[in-house]
Structures are given as structure tokens and as C-alpha cells.
Motif scaffolding. Structure first.
Motif, mmCIF file in Angstrom:
data_model
loop_
_atom_site.group_PDB
_atom_site.id
_atom_site.type_symbol
_atom_site.label_atom_id
_atom_site.label_comp_id
_atom_site.label_asym_id
_atom_site.label_seq_id
_atom_site.Cartn_x
_atom_site.Cartn_y
_atom_site.Cartn_z
ATOM 1 N N LYS A 59 -4.565 -3.712 -1.722
ATOM 2 C CA LYS A 59 -5.554 -4.201 -0.766
ATOM 3 C C LYS A 59 -5.265 -5.672 -0.497
ATOM 4 O O LYS A 59 -4.555 -6.339 -1.251
ATOM 5 C CB LYS A 59 -6.986 -4.028 -1.266
ATOM 6 N N SER A 105 -15.953 -3.813 2.704
ATOM 7 C CA SER A 105 -14.753 -2.993 2.507
ATOM 8 C C SER A 105 -14.372 -2.295 3.805
ATOM 9 O O SER A 105 -15.217 -1.654 4.448
ATOM 10 C CB SER A 105 -14.992 -1.955 1.410
ATOM 11 N N PHE A 107 -11.164 0.041 5.798
ATOM 12 C CA PHE A 107 -9.893 0.774 5.733
ATOM 13 C C PHE A 107 -9.109 0.436 6.986
ATOM 14 O O PHE A 107 -9.680 0.101 8.026
ATOM 15 C CB PHE A 107 -10.102 2.291 5.602
ATOM 16 N N PHE A 153 -8.158 -2.139 2.855
ATOM 17 C CA PHE A 153 -7.329 -1.157 2.172
ATOM 18 C C PHE A 153 -6.427 -0.462 3.186
ATOM 19 O O PHE A 153 -6.927 0.211 4.091
ATOM 20 C CB PHE A 153 -8.204 -0.097 1.490
ATOM 21 N N ASP A 160 -7.317 9.394 2.039
ATOM 22 C CA ASP A 160 -7.263 8.064 1.416
ATOM 23 C C ASP A 160 -8.577 7.324 1.639
ATOM 24 O O ASP A 160 -9.118 6.697 0.724
ATOM 25 C CB ASP A 160 -6.123 7.220 1.999
ATOM 26 N N TRP A 164 -11.235 6.116 -1.330
ATOM 27 C CA TRP A 164 -11.722 4.746 -1.516
ATOM 28 C C TRP A 164 -13.241 4.690 -1.385
ATOM 29 O O TRP A 164 -13.903 3.984 -2.152
ATOM 30 C CB TRP A 164 -11.066 3.780 -0.521
ATOM 31 N N GLU A 167 -14.745 5.908 -4.578
ATOM 32 C CA GLU A 167 -14.500 4.992 -5.691
ATOM 33 C C GLU A 167 -15.391 3.758 -5.629
ATOM 34 O O GLU A 167 -15.831 3.248 -6.640
ATOM 35 C CB GLU A 167 -13.032 4.560 -5.692
#
Length: 168
Positions: A59, A105, A107, A153, A160, A164, A167
Motif C-alpha cells: 500500500k 482506505s 482501492f 491499496f 482483492d 481488503w 480485513e
């Protein structure tokens, strides 16, 4: 939006303001300005995510401008619906205080274009209420400068992104 779109930006930074986590490469040139040495430094910046602070490999951590982030990175289409009351409470609580805790966060599929398999090239998958609260504050007070930490990320598949999301 992609990781390859980062650019070098030359800036002059006072030696006592230099932070090694933010400097990518020092120039060999040293200048004197008011009896203080300044170094020309090159900082990697992304047009949406802002200044690269650190690349962890799995990341990247950026310092982002809230206005740019709100205008260029959508909320993940599979994210739960926004709780408008929660968002408004966050905006009210943060009025006059431009610091937001934690990281947003995101992606990013990089160069992969949106398609049936990839309906979104990038998106916020954690921090949607904070992003929407920032947007609300900026609607009411467009002159406000808000900076937030974002972790991006790189992903290759929707799985994927889901991994994430679970998680975090």
C-alpha cells in the motif's frame, strides 16, 4: 487514476522543516536564504491522492487535500448505504477543526479501465462517512483547507477489494 500518474514536484524546503519520510530525493544543490540552508527536494505526488508519504509495497500512504479527494475518488459501489445522520454529526463535530483521525482506505486498479468485471477503477472502501462529512463541511465553508491521510491499496481483482474490505 493510477499509480503511474505520480509526478515529481520540486519544492524548496527549509532544512529544519525537512522530513525524511516525505523526501524522495535530495538535490545536490544547496542555496542560502536568510542565513538558512535550503535543499531542493523532489516529492512524489498523485493528482487525486496528494503527496506520497511512504510506499509500503502492499500500500501507499498519502497526505491528500480533502477537496480534491472528495471530487475525484468515489465511494465504493458495494459500500453499505451512508448513514446521513452519522455523517452530519461528524461534520458538526469537526466544524472549525480541520483534522480527521485515522486514514481513509482506497482501492486502486491502476491502469485497468472500468469494465463489467471492474465497474470502478478506484473507490473509498473505509472512511465513507468521514469523506462525506468533509464534503459537507466544504459545501458550507469552501475556503476551509482539510488534509487527510489516505492509504491506497493497489488491487487486480474485485476479490482483492473484498479481501481488503473484510480485513479492515
Amino acid at each position: 487514476i493510477d499509480f503511474d500518474n505520480e509526478t515529481n514536484i520540486s519544492v524548496n524546503v527549509s532544512q529544519d522543516e525537512t522530513d525524511n519520510s516525505q523526501i524522495i530525493r535530495n538535490s545536490n544543490e544547496t542555496k542560502t536564504n536568510s542565513k538558512r540552508k535550503t535543499n531542493e527536494v523532489h516529492v512524489l505526488a498523485h493528482p487525486s491522492y496528494g503527496k506520497l508519504l511512504h510506499d509500503f509495497g502492499f500500500k501507499k500512504l498519502y497526505l491528500a487535500c480533502g477537496k480534491t479527494l472528495c471530487n475525484s475518488v468515489p465511494i465504493w459501489h458495494l459500500q453499505r448505504p451512508c448513514d446521513r445522520l452519522r455523517m452530519l454529526r461528524i461534520a458538526e463535530c469537526k466544524k472549525g477543526n480541520s483534522s480527521f483521525p485515522g486514514v481513509i482506505s482506497i482501492f486502486d486498479f491502476g491502469r485497468n479501465c472500468a469494465s463489467i468485471d471492474i465497474p470502478q477503477v478506484c473507490g473509498v472502501f473505509d472512511g465513507q462517512h468521514r469523506i462525506l462529512a468533509i464534503n459537507e463541511i466544504l459545501k458550507q465553508h469552501p475556503e476551509t483547507e482539510i488534509h487527510v491521510l489516505v492509504e491506497v491499496f493497489p488491487v487486480e481483482t474485485q476479490e482483492d477489494v473484498k479481501r481488503w474490505f473484510l480485513e479492515i
